[in-house]
Scaffold this motif. Sequence first.
Motif, PDB file in Angstrom:
ATOM      1  N   LYS A   2       0.752  -1.048   0.211  1.00 37.56           N
ATOM      2  CA  LYS A   2      -0.115  -0.068   0.018  1.00 37.56           C
ATOM      3  C   LYS A   2       1.074   1.385  -0.058  1.00 37.56           C
ATOM      4  CE  LYS A   2      -3.930   2.154   2.614  1.00 37.56           C
ATOM      5  NZ  LYS A   2      -4.743   2.004   3.509  1.00 37.56           N
ATOM      6  N   ARG A   3       1.978   1.164   0.898  1.00 37.42           N
ATOM      7  CA  ARG A   3       2.697   2.245   1.055  1.00 37.42           C
ATOM      8  C   ARG A   3       3.371   2.610  -0.594  1.00 37.42           C
ATOM      9  NH1 ARG A   3       4.054   6.905   2.957  1.00 37.42           N
ATOM     10  NH2 ARG A   3       6.360   7.466   3.242  1.00 37.42           N
ATOM     11  N   GLN A   4       3.657   1.462  -1.139  1.00 38.73           N
ATOM     12  CA  GLN A   4       4.411   1.669  -2.566  1.00 38.73           C
ATOM     13  C   GLN A   4       3.514   2.421  -3.469  1.00 38.73           C
ATOM     14  OE1 GLN A   4       5.936  -2.369  -3.393  1.00 38.73           O
ATOM     15  NE2 GLN A   4       7.529  -2.094  -2.086  1.00 38.73           N
ATOM     16  N   ARG A   5       2.383   1.694  -3.557  1.00 39.72           N
ATOM     17  CA  ARG A   5       1.183   2.496  -4.480  1.00 39.72           C
ATOM     18  C   ARG A   5       1.094   3.774  -4.075  1.00 39.72           C
ATOM     19  NH1 ARG A   5      -2.619  -0.640  -2.813  1.00 39.72           N
ATOM     20  NH2 ARG A   5      -1.926  -2.616  -4.435  1.00 39.72           N
ATOM     21  N   GLN A   6       1.033   4.209  -3.051  1.00 40.12           N
ATOM     22  CA  GLN A   6       0.892   5.702  -2.454  1.00 40.12           C
ATOM     23  C   GLN A   6       2.064   6.502  -3.135  1.00 40.12           C
ATOM     24  OE1 GLN A   6       0.313   5.865   1.589  1.00 40.12           O
ATOM     25  NE2 GLN A   6      -1.789   5.532   1.617  1.00 40.12           N
ATOM     26  N   LEU A   7       3.382   5.932  -2.879  1.00 41.10           N
ATOM     27  CA  LEU A   7       4.293   6.655  -3.558  1.00 41.10           C
ATOM     28  C   LEU A   7       4.472   6.752  -5.026  1.00 41.10           C
ATOM     29  CD1 LEU A   7       7.106   5.231  -1.203  1.00 41.10           C
ATOM     30  CD2 LEU A   7       6.316   7.542  -1.250  1.00 41.10           C
ATOM     31  N   LYS A   8       3.824   5.656  -5.963  1.00 45.77           N
ATOM     32  CA  LYS A   8       3.815   5.619  -7.213  1.00 45.77           C
ATOM     33  C   LYS A   8       2.664   6.661  -7.693  1.00 45.77           C
ATOM     34  CE  LYS A   8       3.399   2.127 -10.933  1.00 45.77           C
ATOM     35  NZ  LYS A   8       3.071   0.985 -11.216  1.00 45.77           N
ATOM     36  N   ASP A   9       1.559   6.856  -7.228  1.00 40.76           N
ATOM     37  CA  ASP A   9       0.873   7.646  -7.483  1.00 40.76           C
ATOM     38  C   ASP A   9       0.928   9.127  -7.235  1.00 40.76           C
ATOM     39  OD1 ASP A   9      -1.117   5.598  -7.973  1.00 40.76           O
ATOM     40  OD2 ASP A   9      -2.151   5.759  -5.977  1.00 40.76           O
ATOM     41  N   GLN A  10       1.944   9.272  -6.401  1.00 45.63           N
ATOM     42  CA  GLN A  10       2.440  10.777  -6.008  1.00 45.63           C
ATOM     43  C   GLN A  10       3.394  11.220  -7.316  1.00 45.63           C
ATOM     44  OE1 GLN A  10       4.492  10.978  -2.273  1.00 45.63           O
ATOM     45  NE2 GLN A  10       2.159  11.044  -1.199  1.00 45.63           N
ATOM     46  N   ASP A  11       4.189  10.033  -7.640  1.00 46.85           N
ATOM     47  CA  ASP A  11       5.076  10.501  -8.639  1.00 46.85           C
ATOM     48  C   ASP A  11       4.290  10.920 -10.316  1.00 46.85           C
ATOM     49  OD1 ASP A  11       7.141   9.985  -6.986  1.00 46.85           O
ATOM     50  OD2 ASP A  11       7.417   8.215  -7.717  1.00 46.85           O
ATOM     51  N   CYS A  12       3.077  10.271 -10.340  1.00 46.02           N
ATOM     52  CA  CYS A  12       2.485  10.499 -11.599  1.00 46.02           C
ATOM     53  C   CYS A  12       1.654  11.785 -11.586  1.00 46.02           C
ATOM     54  CB  CYS A  12       1.458   9.160 -11.428  1.00 46.02           C
ATOM     55  SG  CYS A  12       2.170   7.827 -12.161  1.00 46.02           S
ATOM     56  N   LYS A  13       1.520  12.393 -10.699  1.00 42.63           N
ATOM     57  CA  LYS A  13       0.549  13.851 -10.503  1.00 42.63           C
ATOM     58  C   LYS A  13       1.692  14.729 -11.002  1.00 42.63           C
ATOM     59  CE  LYS A  13      -2.313  12.587  -6.736  1.00 42.63           C
ATOM     60  NZ  LYS A  13      -2.746  13.140  -5.360  1.00 42.63           N
ATOM     61  N   PRO A  14       0.992  15.848 -11.998  1.00 43.14           N
ATOM     62  CA  PRO A  14       1.894  16.866 -12.579  1.00 43.14           C
ATOM     63  C   PRO A  14       2.300  17.758 -11.674  1.00 43.14           C
ATOM     64  CG  PRO A  14      -0.519  17.075 -13.201  1.00 43.14           C
ATOM     65  CD  PRO A  14      -0.384  15.600 -12.369  1.00 43.14           C
ATOM     66  N   THR A  15       3.347  18.550 -11.647  1.00 42.03           N
ATOM     67  CA  THR A  15       4.035  19.504 -10.686  1.00 42.03           C
ATOM     68  C   THR A  15       3.180  20.794 -11.154  1.00 42.03           C
ATOM     69  OG1 THR A  15       5.908  18.372 -10.469  1.00 42.03           O
ATOM     70  CG2 THR A  15       5.969  20.537  -9.796  1.00 42.03           C
ATOM     71  N   LYS A  16       2.844  21.758 -10.246  1.00 41.52           N
ATOM     72  CA  LYS A  16       2.337  23.063 -10.817  1.00 41.52           C
ATOM     73  C   LYS A  16       3.433  23.947 -10.746  1.00 41.52           C
ATOM     74  CE  LYS A  16      -2.230  22.080  -8.508  1.00 41.52           C
ATOM     75  NZ  LYS A  16      -3.273  22.625  -7.615  1.00 41.52           N
ATOM     76  N   VAL A  17       3.619  24.724 -11.531  1.00 44.11           N
ATOM     77  CA  VAL A  17       4.695  25.842 -12.020  1.00 44.11           C
ATOM     78  C   VAL A  17       4.000  27.230 -11.794  1.00 44.11           C
ATOM     79  CG1 VAL A  17       6.394  26.820 -13.483  1.00 44.11           C
ATOM     80  CG2 VAL A  17       5.898  24.281 -13.655  1.00 44.11           C
ATOM     81  N   ALA A  18       4.395  27.972 -11.109  1.00 49.58           N
ATOM     82  CA  ALA A  18       3.986  29.360 -10.834  1.00 49.58           C
ATOM     83  C   ALA A  18       4.301  30.266 -12.029  1.00 49.58           C
ATOM     84  CB  ALA A  18       4.631  29.958  -9.703  1.00 49.58           C
ATOM     85  N   VAL A  19       3.526  30.839 -12.709  1.00 51.11           N
ATOM     86  CA  VAL A  19       3.430  31.647 -13.732  1.00 51.11           C
ATOM     87  C   VAL A  19       3.335  32.946 -13.539  1.00 51.11           C
ATOM     88  CG1 VAL A  19       2.772  31.931 -16.263  1.00 51.11           C
ATOM     89  CG2 VAL A  19       2.938  29.671 -15.232  1.00 51.11           C
ATOM     90  N   GLN A  20       3.890  34.028 -13.904  1.00 52.65           N
ATOM     91  CA  GLN A  20       3.737  35.529 -13.624  1.00 52.65           C
ATOM     92  C   GLN A  20       2.902  36.286 -14.923  1.00 52.65           C
ATOM     93  OE1 GLN A  20       7.593  37.365 -13.446  1.00 52.65           O
ATOM     94  NE2 GLN A  20       8.022  36.559 -11.453  1.00 52.65           N
ATOM     95  N   VAL A  21       1.538  36.127 -14.447  1.00 53.38           N
ATOM     96  CA  VAL A  21       0.553  36.336 -15.660  1.00 53.38           C
ATOM     97  C   VAL A  21       0.712  37.686 -16.018  1.00 53.38           C
ATOM     98  CG1 VAL A  21      -1.779  36.694 -15.714  1.00 53.38           C
ATOM     99  CG2 VAL A  21      -1.160  34.789 -14.432  1.00 53.38           C
ATOM    100  N   TRP A  22       1.347  38.798 -15.234  1.00 52.57           N
ATOM    101  CA  TRP A  22       1.479  40.221 -15.771  1.00 52.57           C
ATOM    102  C   TRP A  22       2.354  40.437 -16.988  1.00 52.57           C
ATOM    103  CZ3 TRP A  22       6.095  42.687 -15.900  1.00 52.57           C
ATOM    104  CH2 TRP A  22       7.328  41.971 -15.169  1.00 52.57           C
ATOM    105  N   ARG A  23       3.316  39.227 -17.043  1.00 56.26           N
ATOM    106  CA  ARG A  23       4.315  39.602 -18.245  1.00 56.26           C
ATOM    107  C   ARG A  23       3.600  39.052 -19.496  1.00 56.26           C
ATOM    108  NH1 ARG A  23      10.049  36.901 -16.366  1.00 56.26           N
ATOM    109  NH2 ARG A  23      10.443  38.220 -14.510  1.00 56.26           N
ATOM    110  N   VAL A  24       2.570  37.968 -19.573  1.00 50.76           N
ATOM    111  CA  VAL A  24       1.822  37.576 -20.732  1.00 50.76           C
ATOM    112  C   VAL A  24       0.996  38.851 -20.987  1.00 50.76           C
ATOM    113  CG1 VAL A  24       0.163  36.171 -21.581  1.00 50.76           C
ATOM    114  CG2 VAL A  24       1.914  35.166 -19.897  1.00 50.76           C
ATOM    115  N   ARG A  25       0.542  39.564 -19.811  1.00 56.11           N
ATOM    116  CA  ARG A  25      -0.446  40.607 -20.438  1.00 56.11           C
ATOM    117  C   ARG A  25       0.159  41.816 -21.027  1.00 56.11           C
ATOM    118  NH1 ARG A  25      -3.269  37.142 -19.956  1.00 56.11           N
ATOM    119  NH2 ARG A  25      -4.930  36.846 -18.609  1.00 56.11           N
ATOM    120  N   LEU A  26       1.660  42.039 -20.675  1.00 53.44           N
ATOM    121  CA  LEU A  26       2.255  43.013 -21.227  1.00 53.44           C
ATOM    122  C   LEU A  26       2.392  42.884 -22.629  1.00 53.44           C
ATOM    123  CD1 LEU A  26       3.663  45.718 -20.734  1.00 53.44           C
ATOM    124  CD2 LEU A  26       5.905  44.400 -19.927  1.00 53.44           C
ATOM    125  N   VAL A  27       3.020  41.395 -22.948  1.00 59.17           N
ATOM    126  CA  VAL A  27       3.320  41.269 -24.440  1.00 59.17           C
ATOM    127  C   VAL A  27       2.362  41.305 -25.240  1.00 59.17           C
ATOM    128  CG1 VAL A  27       3.954  39.323 -25.976  1.00 59.17           C
ATOM    129  CG2 VAL A  27       5.244  39.739 -23.563  1.00 59.17           C
TER     130      VAL A  27
END
Length: 595
Positions: A2-27
């Motif tokens: 069960k512990r191994q399955r939980q670790l595996k599921d965590q590895d498959c989830k996408p990582t959230k990247v912080a994006v600076q929206v104001w730069r996009v709007r400026l362009v």
Amino acid sequence: MKRQRQLKDQDCKPTKVAVQVWRVRLVQLGFFALFGLIFFKTLFLQTMMASSLRKVASQQRRHCTPTTIFRGEITDRNGVVLAVDTARYDIFLRPKDLKASEEQLRELARILRLDQEKLQSKTEKKYISKIASSISRGKADAVAQLKILGLDIIPTNFREYPHKELAAHLLGFVSWDASGQGGIEQYLNNSLSSAKTEASSVVSRGDGKPIIRQATLKPIINSAFGKQVELTIDSKLQYKVEEILNSNLTRFQAKRATAIVMVPQTGEILAWANSPSFDPNHYGEYPPEQTSNWAISQVYEPGSTFKVVTVASALQLGAIKPDFKYVDEGKIKIDNRIIRNHDYKPGKVKEIGLVDLFRYSSNTAAAAIGARMQPDAFYKELIKFGIAQKTGIEIPGESSGSLREAKKWKEIDLATTSFGQGAVAVTPIQLVGAINTIANKGTWIQPHLIKTIKSADGRHVVQTNKIVKRRVVSSGVSKKVSEMLAESIKKNLEEDESYIAGNIPGYEVAGKTGTAQKYCPKLRAYCPGETIASFIGFFPADNPSFLVLVVVDSPAAAGGWGNTVAGPIFNQIGEVVLKIYPQGLKNEKAFALFQ
């Protein structure tokens, strides 16, 4: 597990990247602003600037070629055209744009008298070439009718002198760069060529090459743009004088000669011939010394003709009286130098008066009269007569002549100047002005060639000459000298069978011969055996209508004397003048303007 399955599921989830929206709007905002500027600029150009941009585009697409201005006509006093601009044409070939059949090219070669092979070789070149120059309107028309693409027919000015050598030295000529050279052409170059410019335009492609479908004949404005010039000369008389001068130049085997006919009261030059002359239509075929007017630019010692000025000056200054007498021994010694008369004979002594001085052309008597005048006073009188002064005649290059300053005169200079040699030298036109003072009742008047300058259409006079006048001697002195000159010629003709000069049937002439030694600058001495023969006279003696000067340089025949060389030429010219003007010029309206 069960512990191994939980670790595996965590590895498959996408990582959230912080994006600076104001730069996009400026362009995004930058792109919107850029597109907005482009839109509004395009709208502005297509609406507010449309009219001016269309004008600029039209100017850029059209290549303007200025039309050369036609020079004004030059005519004689009777309206005879002496110089006029006519239209000629140059033809250029543009090989890249050429479209012509073999038949058209053969016809083109025939019209222009070109070698067929040479024409063909020019069609294969990459550059534009001129295939014909200065062709007539008729040939240009014939070329235009071929309708060949790639030919340009360009109108050019051609200065034409219809009467060829007639008055060539007075007219001058127009050089390759359309500028006047010599004579009236140079003196009035700006007036003859001043006008509004005209221009023709050709539509061009983006690369600057002209868009021409076929050879076209460009329009020529037929009337002259430059001002018209009316001269004082009479072309008929000018022709006769030139004819007489040319024939006598050969007869007397002379180097050159000049003859001038002038109206004493007005200073108008009716004829002025130089021989040899040249054809201004082909000026390049002659050496510079033949195309230049030596009769205004080069000086000579006037010799015995100058005795007229000496006697008039002495009478005016009171140094002598009309009844002056001199015991002439034929020679005198001055400053260790001997002055002799041309007919000196040992033991020949006689008392002579002023009439005899002129009749026998006594150098010794003239020197004796000169010695009676103060050098400074005599010098000032000569200046009044126009000696060492330009006359102001309307021909470029006039020499002022020469006269050594009185303070530098030695006794011998005073003596030789009195009979026209040594310290004095003149131009023919200068001598005309001086002697004409006697014919014109003591008043010097400026010799001139221009009668009027008219507008381009010839309808309005825009300029007339302001003639310079000045009193030199009294009318009494001029009258007395005229009578003496006339009496001396009359006696010579009656008593001396060898005397010729001044013999015009039915008319009394007042005049004087001159036979001067010719100075050679290279030798710094007088030329051995060479003379300048001359005669100047006016008639009728009591009320002159005409004055004529003849100067012959280095005659090899007839002894080289003024009487035997210049005299016969004067007589011939005088007779021609009187045939053309039997009543003088007194009936002419122009004559009255100068009274």
